[in-house]
Motif scaffolding. Sequence first.
Motif, PDB file in Angstrom:
ATOM      1  N   LYS A   1      13.155 -45.725  10.255  1.00 50.78           N
ATOM      2  CA  LYS A   1      11.712 -45.686  10.426  1.00 50.78           C
ATOM      3  C   LYS A   1      11.133 -46.971   9.890  1.00 50.78           C
ATOM      4  O   LYS A   1      11.702 -47.598   8.988  1.00 50.78           O
ATOM      5  CB  LYS A   1      11.058 -44.445   9.820  1.00 50.78           C
ATOM      6  N   ILE A   2      10.062 -47.394  10.494  1.00 45.59           N
ATOM      7  CA  ILE A   2       9.433 -48.663  10.131  1.00 45.59           C
ATOM      8  C   ILE A   2       7.944 -48.443   9.957  1.00 45.59           C
ATOM      9  O   ILE A   2       7.360 -47.577  10.620  1.00 45.59           O
ATOM     10  CB  ILE A   2       9.737 -49.752  11.190  1.00 45.59           C
ATOM     11  N   SER A   3       7.358 -49.198   9.043  1.00 46.06           N
ATOM     12  CA  SER A   3       5.920 -49.085   8.831  1.00 46.06           C
ATOM     13  C   SER A   3       5.362 -50.425   8.381  1.00 46.06           C
ATOM     14  O   SER A   3       6.098 -51.293   7.896  1.00 46.06           O
ATOM     15  CB  SER A   3       5.603 -47.998   7.803  1.00 46.06           C
ATOM     16  N   LYS A   4       4.082 -50.574   8.541  1.00 45.88           N
ATOM     17  CA  LYS A   4       3.397 -51.780   8.101  1.00 45.88           C
ATOM     18  C   LYS A   4       2.975 -51.551   6.656  1.00 45.88           C
ATOM     19  O   LYS A   4       2.487 -50.476   6.312  1.00 45.88           O
ATOM     20  CB  LYS A   4       2.200 -52.069   8.994  1.00 45.88           C
ATOM     21  N   ILE A   5       3.177 -52.545   5.807  1.00 43.06           N
ATOM     22  CA  ILE A   5       2.783 -52.425   4.410  1.00 43.06           C
ATOM     23  C   ILE A   5       1.274 -52.585   4.342  1.00 43.06           C
ATOM     24  O   ILE A   5       0.721 -53.559   4.855  1.00 43.06           O
ATOM     25  CB  ILE A   5       3.499 -53.500   3.548  1.00 43.06           C
ATOM     26  N   GLU A   6       0.639 -51.609   3.767  1.00 42.31           N
ATOM     27  CA  GLU A   6      -0.841 -51.626   3.681  1.00 42.31           C
ATOM     28  C   GLU A   6      -1.298 -52.431   2.492  1.00 42.31           C
ATOM     29  O   GLU A   6      -0.789 -52.473   1.473  1.00 42.31           O
ATOM     30  CB  GLU A   6      -1.378 -50.192   3.581  1.00 42.31           C
TER      31      GLU A   6
ATOM     32  N   TYR B   1       6.117 -55.781   6.712  1.00 44.05           N
ATOM     33  CA  TYR B   1       6.684 -54.524   7.202  1.00 44.05           C
ATOM     34  C   TYR B   1       7.790 -54.061   6.272  1.00 44.05           C
ATOM     35  O   TYR B   1       8.409 -54.853   5.573  1.00 44.05           O
ATOM     36  CB  TYR B   1       7.253 -54.709   8.619  1.00 44.05           C
ATOM     37  N   LYS B   2       8.036 -52.761   6.306  1.00 44.50           N
ATOM     38  CA  LYS B   2       9.176 -52.210   5.549  1.00 44.50           C
ATOM     39  C   LYS B   2       9.892 -51.200   6.443  1.00 44.50           C
ATOM     40  O   LYS B   2       9.300 -50.638   7.371  1.00 44.50           O
ATOM     41  CB  LYS B   2       8.718 -51.562   4.248  1.00 44.50           C
TER      42      LYS B   2
END
Length: 145
Positions: free
Chosen positions: A140-145, A78-79
Amino acid sequence: LNSSRCCREDAAPLVPLQGWNSRNYRFDNEDASEKDLDWPMHIYAYCSETFAVFPVKLEGQYYAVIVMFASEAKCSEYKFEMIIHDRNSEALDSLVAVKFQGNPLSIDEKKAGLRLYGFYGKLMTKIMEKSSKTFSLSFKISKIE
């Protein structure tokens, strides 16, 4: 976790928005000169993972903390981006702000390890000039693809 000083959520975690998630914080009059301060954390659930997000002041320095309730290996998937800014502006529009980005910290991290994303009080004073002892923490947070 359901004490009013610890966490704002007393049931299920919040689901973060895809864009910026903003939380507002304030200083009480007696808080300004305190060396150590904490504000209630917010708990979020994202992609089946749980995160805690909160600001803290320790030994006169401010820290923005995002902790994932998982191992360091899982956190590396995650980032996040986090901005501390004045309450009267949007995260990307604030003239004076501080931004951090990286992987969330693991709950397995020692307490001192949570002091990674820090800044000094002089900058916090400048951030709060326009918003009378208040500030916002946006992330904001997102999953690293």
